[in-house]
Structures are given as C-alpha cells and as structure tokens.
Design a protein around this motif. Sequence first.
Motif, PDB file in Angstrom:
ATOM      1  N   LEU A  19       0.827  -1.203   0.000  1.00  0.00           N
ATOM      2  CA  LEU A  19       0.000   0.000   0.000  1.00  0.00           C
ATOM      3  C   LEU A  19       0.862   1.253   0.000  1.00  0.00           C
ATOM      4  O   LEU A  19       0.580   2.221  -0.712  1.00  0.00           O
ATOM      5  N   ASP A  20       1.918   1.253   0.797  1.00  0.00           N
ATOM      6  CA  ASP A  20       2.832   2.402   0.836  1.00  0.00           C
ATOM      7  C   ASP A  20       3.473   2.620  -0.530  1.00  0.00           C
ATOM      8  O   ASP A  20       3.570   3.752  -1.012  1.00  0.00           O
ATOM      9  N   ALA A  21       3.906   1.541  -1.168  1.00  0.00           N
ATOM     10  CA  ALA A  21       4.559   1.644  -2.475  1.00  0.00           C
ATOM     11  C   ALA A  21       3.596   2.156  -3.534  1.00  0.00           C
ATOM     12  O   ALA A  21       4.009   2.836  -4.478  1.00  0.00           O
ATOM     13  N   SER A  22       2.316   1.869  -3.389  1.00  0.00           N
ATOM     14  CA  SER A  22       1.334   2.302  -4.387  1.00  0.00           C
ATOM     15  C   SER A  22       1.205   3.820  -4.455  1.00  0.00           C
ATOM     16  O   SER A  22       0.677   4.355  -5.428  1.00  0.00           O
ATOM     17  N   GLU A  23       1.696   4.513  -3.449  1.00  0.00           N
ATOM     18  CA  GLU A  23       1.636   5.972  -3.424  1.00  0.00           C
ATOM     19  C   GLU A  23       2.827   6.613  -4.139  1.00  0.00           C
ATOM     20  O   GLU A  23       2.846   7.828  -4.340  1.00  0.00           O
ATOM     21  N   VAL A  24       3.804   5.823  -4.508  1.00  0.00           N
ATOM     22  CA  VAL A  24       4.985   6.334  -5.201  1.00  0.00           C
ATOM     23  C   VAL A  24       4.659   6.497  -6.683  1.00  0.00           C
ATOM     24  O   VAL A  24       4.137   5.568  -7.308  1.00  0.00           O
ATOM     25  N   PRO A  25       4.953   7.674  -7.253  1.00  0.00           N
ATOM     26  CA  PRO A  25       4.690   7.861  -8.686  1.00  0.00           C
ATOM     27  C   PRO A  25       5.403   6.794  -9.525  1.00  0.00           C
ATOM     28  O   PRO A  25       6.547   6.440  -9.260  1.00  0.00           O
ATOM     29  N   GLY A  26       4.692   6.271 -10.501  1.00  0.00           N
ATOM     30  CA  GLY A  26       5.271   5.275 -11.391  1.00  0.00           C
ATOM     31  C   GLY A  26       5.094   3.838 -10.920  1.00  0.00           C
ATOM     32  O   GLY A  26       5.458   2.911 -11.624  1.00  0.00           O
ATOM     33  N   ILE A  27       4.526   3.633  -9.727  1.00  0.00           N
ATOM     34  CA  ILE A  27       4.289   2.273  -9.234  1.00  0.00           C
ATOM     35  C   ILE A  27       2.792   1.995  -9.268  1.00  0.00           C
ATOM     36  O   ILE A  27       1.994   2.770  -8.748  1.00  0.00           O
ATOM     37  N   THR A  28       2.424   0.896  -9.893  1.00  0.00           N
ATOM     38  CA  THR A  28       1.035   0.465  -9.983  1.00  0.00           C
ATOM     39  C   THR A  28       0.925  -0.907  -9.347  1.00  0.00           C
ATOM     40  O   THR A  28       1.691  -1.808  -9.676  1.00  0.00           O
ATOM     41  N   ILE A  29      -0.016  -1.051  -8.435  1.00  0.00           N
ATOM     42  CA  ILE A  29      -0.246  -2.340  -7.769  1.00  0.00           C
ATOM     43  C   ILE A  29      -1.580  -2.888  -8.256  1.00  0.00           C
ATOM     44  O   ILE A  29      -2.612  -2.234  -8.137  1.00  0.00           O
ATOM     45  N   GLN A  30      -1.545  -4.091  -8.827  1.00  0.00           N
ATOM     46  CA  GLN A  30      -2.769  -4.788  -9.209  1.00  0.00           C
ATOM     47  C   GLN A  30      -2.675  -6.218  -8.706  1.00  0.00           C
ATOM     48  O   GLN A  30      -1.635  -6.864  -8.830  1.00  0.00           O
ATOM     49  N   VAL A  31      -3.774  -6.696  -8.154  1.00  0.00           N
ATOM     50  CA  VAL A  31      -3.859  -8.054  -7.619  1.00  0.00           C
ATOM     51  C   VAL A  31      -4.468  -8.964  -8.675  1.00  0.00           C
ATOM     52  O   VAL A  31      -5.472  -8.620  -9.300  1.00  0.00           O
ATOM     53  N   MET A  32      -3.848 -10.109  -8.853  1.00  0.00           N
ATOM     54  CA  MET A  32      -4.403 -11.116  -9.754  1.00  0.00           C
ATOM     55  C   MET A  32      -5.281 -12.045  -8.902  1.00  0.00           C
ATOM     56  O   MET A  32      -4.770 -12.772  -8.048  1.00  0.00           O
ATOM     57  N   PRO A  33      -6.599 -12.012  -9.117  1.00  0.00           N
ATOM     58  CA  PRO A  33      -7.468 -12.871  -8.304  1.00  0.00           C
ATOM     59  C   PRO A  33      -7.289 -14.349  -8.670  1.00  0.00           C
ATOM     60  O   PRO A  33      -6.863 -14.677  -9.781  1.00  0.00           O
ATOM     61  N   LEU A  34      -7.606 -15.197  -7.718  1.00  0.00           N
ATOM     62  CA  LEU A  34      -7.460 -16.633  -7.950  1.00  0.00           C
ATOM     63  C   LEU A  34      -8.376 -17.122  -9.076  1.00  0.00           C
ATOM     64  O   LEU A  34      -8.059 -18.096  -9.745  1.00  0.00           O
ATOM     65  N   ASP A  35      -9.485 -16.420  -9.282  1.00  0.00           N
ATOM     66  CA  ASP A  35     -10.428 -16.840 -10.325  1.00  0.00           C
ATOM     67  C   ASP A  35     -10.286 -16.002 -11.600  1.00  0.00           C
ATOM     68  O   ASP A  35     -11.231 -15.866 -12.378  1.00  0.00           O
ATOM     69  N   ALA A  36      -9.105 -15.470 -11.840  1.00  0.00           N
ATOM     70  CA  ALA A  36      -8.863 -14.633 -13.020  1.00  0.00           C
ATOM     71  C   ALA A  36      -9.057 -15.433 -14.302  1.00  0.00           C
ATOM     72  O   ALA A  36      -8.892 -16.656 -14.330  1.00  0.00           O
ATOM     73  N   THR A  37      -9.400 -14.715 -15.357  1.00  0.00           N
ATOM     74  CA  THR A  37      -9.493 -15.352 -16.668  1.00  0.00           C
ATOM     75  C   THR A  37      -8.100 -15.827 -17.082  1.00  0.00           C
ATOM     76  O   THR A  37      -7.090 -15.309 -16.591  1.00  0.00           O
ATOM     77  N   PRO A  38      -8.016 -16.796 -17.956  1.00  0.00           N
ATOM     78  CA  PRO A  38      -6.692 -17.261 -18.395  1.00  0.00           C
ATOM     79  C   PRO A  38      -5.872 -16.104 -18.967  1.00  0.00           C
ATOM     80  O   PRO A  38      -6.400 -15.235 -19.660  1.00  0.00           O
ATOM     81  N   HIS A  39      -4.592 -16.105 -18.639  1.00  0.00           N
ATOM     82  CA  HIS A  39      -3.687 -15.046 -19.080  1.00  0.00           C
ATOM     83  C   HIS A  39      -2.274 -15.624 -19.189  1.00  0.00           C
ATOM     84  O   HIS A  39      -1.978 -16.679 -18.631  1.00  0.00           O
ATOM     85  N   PRO A  40      -1.384 -14.953 -19.894  1.00  0.00           N
ATOM     86  CA  PRO A  40      -0.031 -15.485 -20.097  1.00  0.00           C
ATOM     87  C   PRO A  40       0.919 -15.263 -18.921  1.00  0.00           C
ATOM     88  O   PRO A  40       2.103 -15.580 -19.019  1.00  0.00           O
ATOM     89  N   GLY A  41       0.425 -14.774 -17.799  1.00  0.00           N
ATOM     90  CA  GLY A  41       1.289 -14.510 -16.653  1.00  0.00           C
ATOM     91  C   GLY A  41       1.922 -15.754 -16.055  1.00  0.00           C
ATOM     92  O   GLY A  41       2.982 -15.678 -15.437  1.00  0.00           O
TER      93      GLY A  41
END
Length: 113
Positions: free
Chosen positions: A20-42
């Motif tokens: 959460l602290d890092a998300s306030e730094v310019p240029g940092i984006t935090i996104q959570v990948m949910p367990l039920d996410a659609t298929p993706h190449p990650g």
Amino acid sequence: MHRRFSDRPGIMRDQLQRLLDASEVPGITIQVMPLDATPHPGGAGAFDLASFPVPMPTVVQFENLKGTSYVEGTDDVKLYDDAFGQIVAAALPVSDSLARINRLINRMKGTST
C-alpha cells in the motif's frame, strides 16, 4: 496474499502494508491477480518490459535456465507487450486491488507479531 506464517503472523500484514505504501509512489502500480482470473499469459514466466523515450527501443528481459535474455526492437517485443496487456486486463483494477489489500490488513489487525 493467502499464505500465513504461523510463528510470525505480523509478517504478512507488514508486507501488505508495504505494498500500500509503495502504491503511493509515482510510477508504481499495484494490481492483484485474483485466484479466479481469466486465463492469461502470466503463468508462462516472469519478464520485464522497459519502454524508453524515442529513439530508444523497448526492451524485454526474461530469465530462464540458460540465464538472462534480452529482446529489443523485434516482433518478440510486441508479443511481450501484448502479453503484459492481457495480464493487466485479467488483474483487478488498481482501486479494487488496493481495497482488497486494505481488507486483508484490517482482518489481520490484532494479530501479534
């Protein structure tokens, strides 16, 4: 985010707070990948995609059993750029991701360190 450390339960809470602290730094984006996410190449493996101002090329860096490899200025860069877009699209939006992290921290409050 679901793993718990039984002998030091405050570790996870502190790590989530750091996100959460890092998300306030310019240029940092935090996104959570949910367990039920659609298929993706990650799940195919980690990579770094670095874009620079023109005329510098975009560079992809990835590691495998042979070591670190770099790709720049080729169709491979587009492949990784598209893959990154699919990963971002499959993840929760930023606001939902930060809210989820906040909820987890609040559930963990009161847990001794």
